[in-house]
Design a protein around this motif. Structure first.
Motif, PDB file in Angstrom:
ATOM      1  N   GLU A  60       0.840  -1.118   0.085  1.00 18.60           N
ATOM      2  CA  GLU A  60      -0.028  -0.120   0.031  1.00 18.60           C
ATOM      3  C   GLU A  60       0.800   1.122   0.047  1.00 18.60           C
ATOM      4  N   GLU A  61       2.021   0.989   0.661  1.00 17.45           N
ATOM      5  CA  GLU A  61       3.085   2.292   0.749  1.00 17.45           C
ATOM      6  C   GLU A  61       3.748   2.713  -0.248  1.00 17.45           C
ATOM      7  N   SER A  62       4.386   1.521  -1.160  1.00 14.58           N
ATOM      8  CA  SER A  62       5.272   1.191  -1.848  1.00 14.58           C
ATOM      9  C   SER A  62       5.246   2.241  -2.997  1.00 14.58           C
ATOM     10  N   ARG A  63       6.357   3.219  -3.349  1.00 10.18           N
ATOM     11  CA  ARG A  63       6.415   4.148  -4.348  1.00 10.18           C
ATOM     12  C   ARG A  63       6.804   3.449  -5.409  1.00 10.18           C
ATOM     13  N   ALA A  64       7.392   2.449  -5.500  1.00  6.19           N
ATOM     14  CA  ALA A  64       7.731   1.757  -6.812  1.00  6.19           C
ATOM     15  C   ALA A  64       6.444   1.135  -7.253  1.00  6.19           C
ATOM     16  N   THR A  80       6.125  -4.956 -15.240  1.00  9.89           N
ATOM     17  CA  THR A  80       6.548  -5.969 -14.389  1.00  9.89           C
ATOM     18  C   THR A  80       8.029  -5.709 -14.073  1.00  9.89           C
ATOM     19  N   GLY A  81       8.319  -5.944 -12.834  1.00 12.53           N
ATOM     20  CA  GLY A  81       9.691  -6.088 -12.089  1.00 12.53           C
ATOM     21  C   GLY A  81       9.491  -6.174 -10.702  1.00 12.53           C
ATOM     22  N   SER A  82      10.668  -6.571  -9.946  1.00 13.20           N
ATOM     23  CA  SER A  82      10.351  -7.052  -8.584  1.00 13.20           C
ATOM     24  C   SER A  82      10.952  -5.845  -7.682  1.00 13.20           C
ATOM     25  N   VAL A  83      10.372  -5.914  -6.578  1.00 16.52           N
ATOM     26  CA  VAL A  83      10.495  -4.764  -5.545  1.00 16.52           C
ATOM     27  C   VAL A  83      10.771  -5.404  -4.020  1.00 16.52           C
ATOM     28  N   ALA A  84      11.347  -4.817  -3.173  1.00 14.97           N
ATOM     29  CA  ALA A  84      11.336  -5.107  -1.880  1.00 14.97           C
ATOM     30  C   ALA A  84      10.175  -4.748  -1.170  1.00 14.97           C
ATOM     31  N   ILE A  85       9.429  -5.795  -0.668  1.00 11.77           N
ATOM     32  CA  ILE A  85       7.947  -5.627  -0.020  1.00 11.77           C
ATOM     33  C   ILE A  85       8.035  -6.101   1.449  1.00 11.77           C
ATOM     34  N   ARG A  86       7.438  -5.323   2.438  1.00  8.79           N
ATOM     35  CA  ARG A  86       7.334  -5.909   3.632  1.00  8.79           C
ATOM     36  C   ARG A  86       5.850  -6.058   3.875  1.00  8.79           C
ATOM     37  N   GLU A  87       5.676  -7.306   4.413  1.00  8.52           N
ATOM     38  CA  GLU A  87       4.282  -7.896   4.611  1.00  8.52           C
ATOM     39  C   GLU A  87       4.127  -8.774   5.865  1.00  8.52           C
ATOM     40  N   ASN A  88       3.274  -8.405   6.808  1.00 12.73           N
ATOM     41  CA  ASN A  88       3.034  -9.572   7.881  1.00 12.73           C
ATOM     42  C   ASN A  88       4.207  -9.854   8.599  1.00 12.73           C
ATOM     43  N   GLY A  89       5.254  -8.830   8.927  1.00  5.17           N
ATOM     44  CA  GLY A  89       6.405  -9.175   9.681  1.00  5.17           C
ATOM     45  C   GLY A  89       7.680  -9.809   8.731  1.00  5.17           C
ATOM     46  N   HIS A  90       7.262  -9.805   7.595  1.00  5.11           N
ATOM     47  CA  HIS A  90       8.313 -10.545   6.596  1.00  5.11           C
ATOM     48  C   HIS A  90       8.802  -9.462   5.342  1.00  5.11           C
ATOM     49  N   HIS A  91      10.011  -9.868   4.835  1.00  5.70           N
ATOM     50  CA  HIS A  91      10.233  -9.243   3.553  1.00  5.70           C
ATOM     51  C   HIS A  91      10.279 -10.219   2.346  1.00  5.70           C
ATOM     52  N   PHE A  92       9.826  -9.626   1.319  1.00  7.95           N
ATOM     53  CA  PHE A  92       9.899 -10.434  -0.004  1.00  7.95           C
ATOM     54  C   PHE A  92      10.494  -9.677  -1.072  1.00  7.95           C
ATOM     55  N   ASN A  93      11.171 -10.531  -1.898  1.00  9.74           N
ATOM     56  CA  ASN A  93      11.600 -10.109  -3.186  1.00  9.74           C
ATOM     57  C   ASN A  93      10.550 -10.433  -4.158  1.00  9.74           C
ATOM     58  N   ARG A  94       9.486  -9.452  -4.406  1.00  8.23           N
ATOM     59  CA  ARG A  94       8.359  -9.641  -5.014  1.00  8.23           C
ATOM     60  C   ARG A  94       8.158  -9.084  -6.358  1.00  8.23           C
ATOM     61  N   LEU A  95       8.097 -10.086  -7.246  1.00  8.36           N
ATOM     62  CA  LEU A  95       7.688  -9.622  -8.504  1.00  8.36           C
ATOM     63  C   LEU A  95       6.391  -8.901  -8.895  1.00  8.36           C
ATOM     64  N   ILE A  96       6.187  -7.779  -9.201  1.00  8.07           N
ATOM     65  CA  ILE A  96       4.783  -7.238  -9.406  1.00  8.07           C
ATOM     66  C   ILE A  96       4.498  -7.381 -10.829  1.00  8.07           C
ATOM     67  N   TRP A  97       3.215  -7.645 -11.061  1.00  5.79           N
ATOM     68  CA  TRP A  97       2.619  -7.640 -12.592  1.00  5.79           C
ATOM     69  C   TRP A  97       1.359  -6.848 -12.468  1.00  5.79           C
ATOM     70  N   ALA A  98       1.681  -5.562 -12.859  1.00  8.95           N
ATOM     71  CA  ALA A  98       0.899  -4.281 -12.912  1.00  8.95           C
ATOM     72  C   ALA A  98       0.148  -4.142 -14.171  1.00  8.95           C
ATOM     73  N   ARG A  99      -1.173  -4.354 -14.250  1.00 11.43           N
ATOM     74  CA  ARG A  99      -1.907  -4.171 -15.293  1.00 11.43           C
ATOM     75  C   ARG A  99      -2.502  -2.674 -15.530  1.00 11.43           C
ATOM     76  N   PRO A 100      -2.887  -2.398 -16.784  1.00  9.78           N
ATOM     77  CA  PRO A 100      -3.428  -0.944 -17.198  1.00  9.78           C
ATOM     78  C   PRO A 100      -4.539  -0.691 -16.449  1.00  9.78           C
ATOM     79  N   ASP A 101      -5.489  -1.724 -15.983  1.00 13.52           N
ATOM     80  CA  ASP A 101      -6.685  -1.397 -15.167  1.00 13.52           C
ATOM     81  C   ASP A 101      -6.513  -1.234 -13.645  1.00 13.52           C
ATOM     82  N   GLY A 102      -5.226  -1.382 -13.257  1.00 17.77           N
ATOM     83  CA  GLY A 102      -4.817  -1.148 -11.852  1.00 17.77           C
ATOM     84  C   GLY A 102      -4.780  -2.227 -11.216  1.00 17.77           C
ATOM     85  N   SER A 103      -5.213  -3.499 -11.524  1.00 25.19           N
ATOM     86  CA  SER A 103      -5.089  -4.619 -10.987  1.00 25.19           C
ATOM     87  C   SER A 103      -3.725  -5.195 -10.952  1.00 25.19           C
ATOM     88  N   MET A 104      -3.498  -6.032  -9.800  1.00 24.73           N
ATOM     89  CA  MET A 104      -1.882  -6.738 -10.041  1.00 24.73           C
ATOM     90  C   MET A 104      -1.885  -8.107  -9.585  1.00 24.73           C
TER      91      MET A 104
END
Length: 261
Positions: A60-64, A80-104
């Motif tokens: 929710e906060e990620s600028r990338a 698409t590309g990966s970013v460092a994400i914090r979630e539920n007390g863990h960190h993930f190297n997360r690949l994001i697939w961002a679509r034009p309609d805003g869904s991911m």
């Protein structure tokens, strides 16, 4: 649709400078006028940082992630590309697939690079992820995943394109290039590998060697190592389907069940 226009962005990343990297990517994409899919390197916003406690942001906060969504919408293309994400007390190297309609859609890197201590700072994913775009089924992977053919095995031609984003140092550029081609040949699929260029503060140099490879292992894009670029290539389904019909090696593949801890 039978074609997919894919843009490979081989970027020279600024170390742990999220806003700067997003601005630079905007500049590198200026001349790209028509693309269905824009592919960025692994951890494109920070470089391969082992300081997620400081650099990772929530989805929710990620600028990338917000930049990816804006870019996908403005360019009417998946980003698409990966970013460092914090979630539920863990960190993930997360690949994001961002679509034009805003869904991911997201994929958390399964194989963490222990030689770089990634496994000490990030949690591993446990789910493969296949997405669809323009009639192409696409397997999402990140960097070190490329070395593990069982994880990437294309059982019954489940996917048509293997996509791998990376921060792969130039000291191992020959394995990178060889593995990309091997994965295409053995899985009867297209392969996209997008790597970064430049240097990082840990003393690592990156040659890029980003490639778009067809199902025979032949490069459709393979140029400009060592420097930043954005290149668009086109792949098509009829050629892939014709090759699979004439050379149906998948029908003789060994059967197995993949057990994920």
């Amino acid at each position: 649709m039978s074609e997919l226009r894919t843009t490979l962005v081989q970027a020279d990343l600024r170390w742990e400078e999220i806003d700067t990297n997003c601005q630079l990517l905007d500049e590198w994409l200026q001349d790209i006028t028509a693309s269905d899919l824009i592919v960025l390197p692994e951890m494109f916003a920070t470089g391969f940082t082992m300081a997620p406690e400081r650099m990772a942001e929530t989805m929710e906060e990620s600028r990338a992630v917000a930049w990816m969504q804006r870019t996908a919408e403005s360019r009417d293309a998946v980003v698409t590309g990966s970013v460092a994400i914090r979630e539920n007390g863990h960190h993930f190297n997360r690949l994001i697939w961002a679509r034009p309609d805003g869904s991911m859609v997201t994929y958390d890197k399964r194989h963490l690079f222990r030689m770089g201590e990634e496994n000490d700072h990030y949690a591993a994913g446990n789910q493969r992820c296949i997405v669809e775009l323009n009639g192409f089924r696409i397997l999402l992977t990140v960097c070190y995943d490329l070395r593990f053919p069982v994880w990437l095995r294309n059982v019954d031609n489940d996917y048509d394109l293997l996509l791998c984003v990376a921060n792969w140092p130039s000291a191992r550029r020959q394995p990178w290039r060889t593995l990309l081609q091997a994965r295409a040949i053995e899985n009867l699929c297209y392969v996209i590998g997008v790597n970064r260029v430049g240097d990082d503060p840990r003393g690592l140099n990156y040659s890029g060697d980003s490639m778009l490879i067809d199902y025979r292992g032949e490069a459709l894009i393979d140029e400009a190592p060592w420097r930043a670029f954005a290149r668009t290539g086109v792949i098509n389904r009829p050629g892939l389907e014709d090759f699979r019909d004439k050379f149906p090696a998948h029908m003789d593949a060994d059967r197995f069940n993949l057990v994920v801890d």
